[in-house]
Design a protein around this motif. Structure first.
Motif, short mmCIF file in Angstrom:
data_model
loop_
_atom_site.label_atom_id
_atom_site.label_comp_id
_atom_site.label_asym_id
_atom_site.label_seq_id
_atom_site.Cartn_x
_atom_site.Cartn_y
_atom_site.Cartn_z
N HIS A 266 21.31 3.03 50.97
CA HIS A 266 21.12 3.58 49.64
C HIS A 266 20.97 5.10 49.64
CE1 HIS A 266 21.14 0.42 46.74
NE2 HIS A 266 20.09 -0.23 47.20
N ASN A 269 24.55 5.60 49.05
CA ASN A 269 25.09 4.83 47.93
C ASN A 269 24.03 4.52 46.88
OD1 ASN A 269 26.98 3.44 46.41
ND2 ASN A 269 26.56 1.50 47.42
N ILE A 270 23.80 5.41 45.98
CA ILE A 270 23.01 5.42 44.75
C ILE A 270 22.18 6.68 44.68
CG2 ILE A 270 20.94 4.15 45.48
CD1 ILE A 270 22.66 4.01 42.04
N ARG A 274 26.18 8.34 42.92
CA ARG A 274 25.40 7.83 41.79
C ARG A 274 26.28 7.66 40.56
NH1 ARG A 274 20.04 11.01 39.83
NH2 ARG A 274 19.81 11.26 42.11
N THR A 291 28.51 -0.23 37.01
CA THR A 291 28.84 -0.12 38.43
C THR A 291 27.73 -0.62 39.35
OG1 THR A 291 28.17 2.20 38.22
CG2 THR A 291 30.54 1.74 38.23
N ALA A 295 26.67 0.00 43.43
CA ALA A 295 25.35 0.51 43.83
C ALA A 295 24.57 -0.52 44.63
CB ALA A 295 24.56 0.93 42.59
N GLU A 296 24.56 -1.78 44.17
CA GLU A 296 23.78 -2.80 44.86
C GLU A 296 24.65 -3.80 45.62
OE1 GLU A 296 20.79 -2.68 45.46
OE2 GLU A 296 19.88 -1.42 43.91
N THR A 299 26.10 -2.17 48.79
CA THR A 299 24.97 -1.93 49.69
C THR A 299 24.49 -3.22 50.33
OG1 THR A 299 24.29 -0.01 48.38
CG2 THR A 299 22.64 -0.98 49.83
N SER A 344 26.11 -6.18 35.19
CA SER A 344 25.47 -4.89 35.45
C SER A 344 24.99 -4.26 34.15
CB SER A 344 26.44 -3.95 36.17
OG SER A 344 25.84 -2.69 36.40
#
Length: 545
Positions: A266, A269-270, A274, A291, A295-296, A299, A344
């Motif tokens: 993370h 990635n976030i 972002r 998205t 993000a999750e 990951t 999302s």
């Protein structure tokens, strides 16, 4: 602006806050964040505040609540030097909350720190009166007796863990120092822990071309009760994993590695890569983005895949994690109803609870399955010379390093650049659609070197009639693709074929009979229904063998 945080003299679970600042407006407003990054739903932090007040040069001001997370300092004028004070109930027992006990404190500024109007970019000094026997773990920069932050977002992104049962080790990789802090009644095997953390850290740095910060802190709280939670920050992560009595168990250690690898990913990635809607974080209002599957989901996929690729997980361990992921995906009947992109957008509605039957999918689970499919597509086309690694590295270079927000279209464009062809079918069906993924998942797993099989539940009511039943005979889930819902969640089976028996006996009858006469209770009323066994089997799922 200065924050002073100290233990309450009147209650062991309260912290006393004082904030000194200069008003930028008359009747100045002070706000508490409405949500925290990593948890995209309204958080009612304000319910933990009591006895709020303000003063300036001996003059008291009334502080009045004007919305669910906003107060007004009535009578204050621009230029007044104000001291705002309040008590905060610190018993939010997860990695994103503020939580104190007799032997540790966890302080997350996002949950307890108020922001005066117009001062979001003001430098902040925070003075915390920790108990004298506590060791403090944080990525915050300390200057003299205070911790210094360049602005409010940095303060909210830099948690503190302190306690009397702290364990610590660190290692250097390239030019960055990685700290591992564990708090609890445990005896860590540091040789194994550091060795495995180095393995997955090395792989992640290789993907992105280095680490973007000079240090990183794993703040791991190991409570006495069962818990599993992690929250990402740019230079640290807070992990709560319990119970401490299980610390030396294999499964516990696998979970520690899994959540730690996930949270480190993370950082890029976030925290770096972002969504556009989160640049900067609009902490005082709801914000919607589609998205979450990047993000999750991405990951979640990489968190475990990197553990396997690095050797921190064995093949058997990673196979078990893949099967957990596949089970969670294929048992979720909401995957037929709402795409992962739309799910999302609906995080703010019910994204972190089961919700009503068959309504939505999971950005974590289906997002990870979608990432697995795309990774396999890229690797297959280019004989393992390219992969999803290349997509994420380009996302980092184009957006993360340049502090630019991205959209779904940006992610699609970069994926197509790596794939060197259109990915319309993938995005239309896997990301923005609700198509069945069974064939795509099996194909992807085979290309990645795994053997698979399709399994059905051993319970006959689920397999032949689409009804999952608990030990009390209560329906807990139904197959969403059935043409009609005969029995529904909450119905309780009273008898089958005029026999009142155990759930095991009902399962046996469901296996042996093509017609079931079911007597059941719904809303305190008794009903009868004949169920017919059809050729279709329900609750199929793919397993890696």
């Amino acid at each position: 602006m200065k924050f002073y945080i100290s233990p309450s003299p009147s209650h062991p679970y309260f912290l006393d806050f004082k904030i000194s600042f200069v008003c930028t407006t008359d009747d100045t407003l002070v706000k508490l964040p409405l949500w925290r990054p990593g948890r995209y739903q309204v958080q009612t932090f304000a319910k933990n505040i009591r006895n709020i007040g303000a003063e300036s040069n001996g003059k008291a001001f009334e502080v009045r609540n004007v919305s669910r997370n906003t107060w007004s300092v009535l009578g204050s004028q621009e230029g007044d030097e104000i001291i705002l004070h309040y008590e905060y109930y610190a018993r939010h027992q997860d990695a994103g909350g503020t939580w104190v006990s007799n032997d540790f404190w966890l302080i997350n500024g996002i949950s307890c720190g108020m922001l005066p109007e117009g001062l979001d970019q003001e430098e902040i000094d925070v003075i915390i009166d920790f108990p004298l026997n506590f060791e403090v773990a944080t990525a915050a920069v300390k200057k003299a007796d205070s911790y210094h932050f360049s602005n409010f977002e940095e303060w909210t992104e830099t948690p503190f863990m302190a306690g009397s049962k702290m364990h610590h080790q660190s290692f250097v990789m390239e030019d960055s120092m990685f700290h591992i802090w564990l708090h609890g009644n445990i005896q860590p095997d540091w040789t194994q822990i550091v060795t495995d953390f180095k393995k997955f850290t090395r792989k992640q740095l290789d993907i992105f071309g280095g680490f973007p910060h000079s240090e990183f802190h794993y703040l791991c709280l190991i409570p006495s009760f069962r818990h599993y939670h992690g929250v990402e920050h740019p230079t640290s992560t807070v992990i709560t994993l319990g119970p401490a009595v299980d610390f030396n168990d294999t499964t516990f250690y696998e979970n520690l590695l899994g959540i730690s690898s996930h949270e480190l990913f993370h950082v890029w990635n976030i925290k770096g890569i972002r969504p556009k809607e989160l640049k900067p974080y609009p902490l005082f209002e709801e914000v919607y983005f589609d998205t979450g599957y990047v993000a999750e989901g991405v990951t979640t996929y990489f968190g475990d895949e990197i553990l396997y690729r690095s050797g921190a997980y064995s093949k058997e361990q990673y196979k078990n994690e893949l099967n957990k992921l596949l089970t969670r995906h294929f048992e979720n009947q909401g995957r037929y109803a709402l795409s992962v992109a739309d799910s999302s957008l609906e995080l703010w509605t019910d994204g972190y609870e089961k919700g009503i039957p068959a309504r939505k999918t999971s950005i974590y689970v289906k997002g990870a399955v979608a990432a697995l499919i795309l990774d396999s597509m890229i690797k297959t086309k280019f004989d393992d010379q390219k992969s999803l690694d290349d997509v994420m590295k380009l996302m980092w270079e184009r957006f993360g390093e340049n502090s630019l927000g991205y959209t779904s279209e940006d992610y699609k464009t970069i994926s197509e650049e790596v794939f060197e062809a259109s990915l319309d079918e993938y995005f239309n069906n896997v990301i923005f659609g609700t198509d069945l993924l069974e064939d795509k998942v099996q194909e992807a797993l085979h290309h990645l070197g795994w053997e698979t099989e399709v399994n059905f539940p051993k319970e006959a009511l689920a397999k032949y009639y689409g009804l999952k039943v608990d030990t009390k005979g209560i329906i807990v889930d139904t197959a969403a693709r059935k043409t009609s819902q005969d029995l529904v969640e909450g119905d309780k089976i009273i008898s089958i074929n005029d026999i009142v028996g155990s759930v095991d006996s009902y399962q046996k009858m469901a296996s042996q009979n093509d017609v079931l006469k079911v007597i059941y209770e719904r809303d305190s009323q008794i009903f009868a229904k004949e169920l017919y066994k059809k050729k279709e089997l329900y609750f199929a799922k793919i397993n890696v063998t």
